[in-house]
Design an enzyme around this catalytic site. Structure first.
Site, short mmCIF file in Angstrom:
data_model
loop_
_atom_site.label_atom_id
_atom_site.label_comp_id
_atom_site.label_asym_id
_atom_site.label_seq_id
_atom_site.Cartn_x
_atom_site.Cartn_y
_atom_site.Cartn_z
CD GLU A 102 45.82 44.38 48.23
OE1 GLU A 102 46.21 45.09 47.29
OE2 GLU A 102 46.34 43.29 48.51
CG ASP A 106 40.25 35.84 46.47
OD1 ASP A 106 39.04 35.85 46.31
OD2 ASP A 106 40.99 34.93 46.05
CB SER A 107 42.37 33.47 50.39
OG SER A 107 43.67 34.02 50.32
N GLY A 108 42.57 36.35 51.81
CA GLY A 108 43.10 37.11 52.94
C GLY A 108 44.54 36.75 53.29
CB THR A 110 48.10 38.68 49.93
OG1 THR A 110 47.97 37.61 48.99
CG2 THR A 110 49.20 39.62 49.50
CG ASP A 162 46.77 41.23 37.05
OD1 ASP A 162 46.39 41.27 38.23
OD2 ASP A 162 47.34 40.24 36.55
NE ARG A 168 49.01 45.21 36.82
CZ ARG A 168 48.82 44.35 37.82
NH1 ARG A 168 47.90 44.56 38.72
NH2 ARG A 168 49.57 43.26 37.92
P1 IMP Z 1 44.40 36.81 48.70
O1 IMP Z 1 45.73 36.56 49.32
O2 IMP Z 1 43.72 35.53 48.30
O3 IMP Z 1 43.50 37.70 49.53
O4 IMP Z 1 44.70 37.47 47.29
C1 IMP Z 1 44.65 38.81 47.09
C2 IMP Z 1 45.31 39.12 45.77
O5 IMP Z 1 44.85 38.24 44.73
C3 IMP Z 1 44.93 40.51 45.33
O6 IMP Z 1 45.82 41.46 45.85
C4 IMP Z 1 44.95 40.38 43.83
O7 IMP Z 1 46.27 40.60 43.36
C5 IMP Z 1 44.59 38.95 43.55
N1 IMP Z 1 43.15 38.82 43.22
C6 IMP Z 1 42.19 38.22 43.95
N2 IMP Z 1 41.00 38.25 43.33
C7 IMP Z 1 41.21 38.92 42.16
C8 IMP Z 1 40.34 39.29 41.06
O8 IMP Z 1 39.13 39.04 41.03
N3 IMP Z 1 40.96 39.95 40.04
C9 IMP Z 1 42.28 40.27 40.02
N4 IMP Z 1 43.12 39.95 41.03
C10 IMP Z 1 42.59 39.26 42.08
MG MG Z 2 47.14 42.67 44.69
#
Ligand code: IMP
Ligand code: MG
Length: 184
Positions: A102, A106-108, A110, A162, A168
């Site tokens: 990956e 971020d939040s986790g 996904t 992105d 990218r």
């Molecule tokens: P999560 O579900 O909040 O962990 O989001 C993860 C997804 O958010 C990553 O796979 C990225 O696609 C997107 N993302 C989170 N932070 C960033 C960032 O700083 N730049 C670009 N994409 C981000």
């Molecule tokens: Mg992503």
């Protein structure tokens, strides 16, 4: 270059990225040395640049596959637990050593959803490798096995990540200049 006005700083340059990815590759090669069926699952689209460099640093025979998920939240930059698989792997992962590749956690939300989906298919093992980790932003618990770099809560782009679907291809990780982005 057209992205320069959105670039506040270079957070991780190309040389540093490649050196760390070489370290991750040798660690993974060592730890999976006896694996009969390693499968790297790259999460699209952001993970694709990392996958291409990482896999060439892994000396253990392995296969690759791809998965894509989208999450819906307050804005385009936040997930809030509503995650959907948009493209699934074509490989049967039962009994396989699976390593998810990956770009950033971020939040986790996904990754939690993707991992739960894959675990239900009974892989022999399931581990997670992320290039970037925003640990301070975590809202759901996730065990990350391999981390390229821990970063602060800043929005970053380049090297697969992105900025509104563009840039990218930028070869380093850059911090977004939020004001320039708002002003277009
Ligand atoms: P999560 O579900 O909040 O962990 O989001 C993860 C997804 O958010 C990553 O796979 C990225 O696609 C997107 N993302 C989170 N932070 C960033 C960032 O700083 N730049 C670009 N994409 C981000
Ligand atoms: Mg992503």
């Amino acid at each position: 270059m057209p992205y320069h006005k959105f670039l506040q700083d270079v957070l991780i340059d190309e040389t540093t990225l490649h050196a760390r990815i070489a370290e991750l590759g040798s660690q993974i090669s060592h730890e999976y040395a006896d694996s009969p069926n390693l499968l790297l699952i790259c999460i699209l689209k952001g993970g694709v640049v990392f996958l291409c460099d990482l896999m060439r640093q892994i000396s253990v025979p392995h296969e690759i596959d791809f998965m894509a998920a989208s999450s819906y939240g307050a804005g385009a930059r936040e997930s809030k637990g509503l995650v959907r698989i948009e493209m699934d792997v074509r490989t049967n992962i039962a009994g396989r050593d699976v390593l998810i590749v990956e770009d950033i956690i971020d939040s986790g939300y996904t990754l939690r959803f993707i991992m739960d989906t894959l675990l239900a298919r009974h892989p022999r093992s399931l581990k997670l490798c992320t290039l970037l980790n925003k640990a301070l932003r975590r809202e759901v618990e996730i065990a990350v096995d391999y981390v390229g770099f821990e970063i602060e809560n800043k929005f970053v782009f380049g090297y697969g990540l992105d900025l509104d679907e563009k840039y990218r291809n930028v070869p380093f990780i850059g911090v977004v200049n939020e004001k320039a982005l708002r002003d277009g």
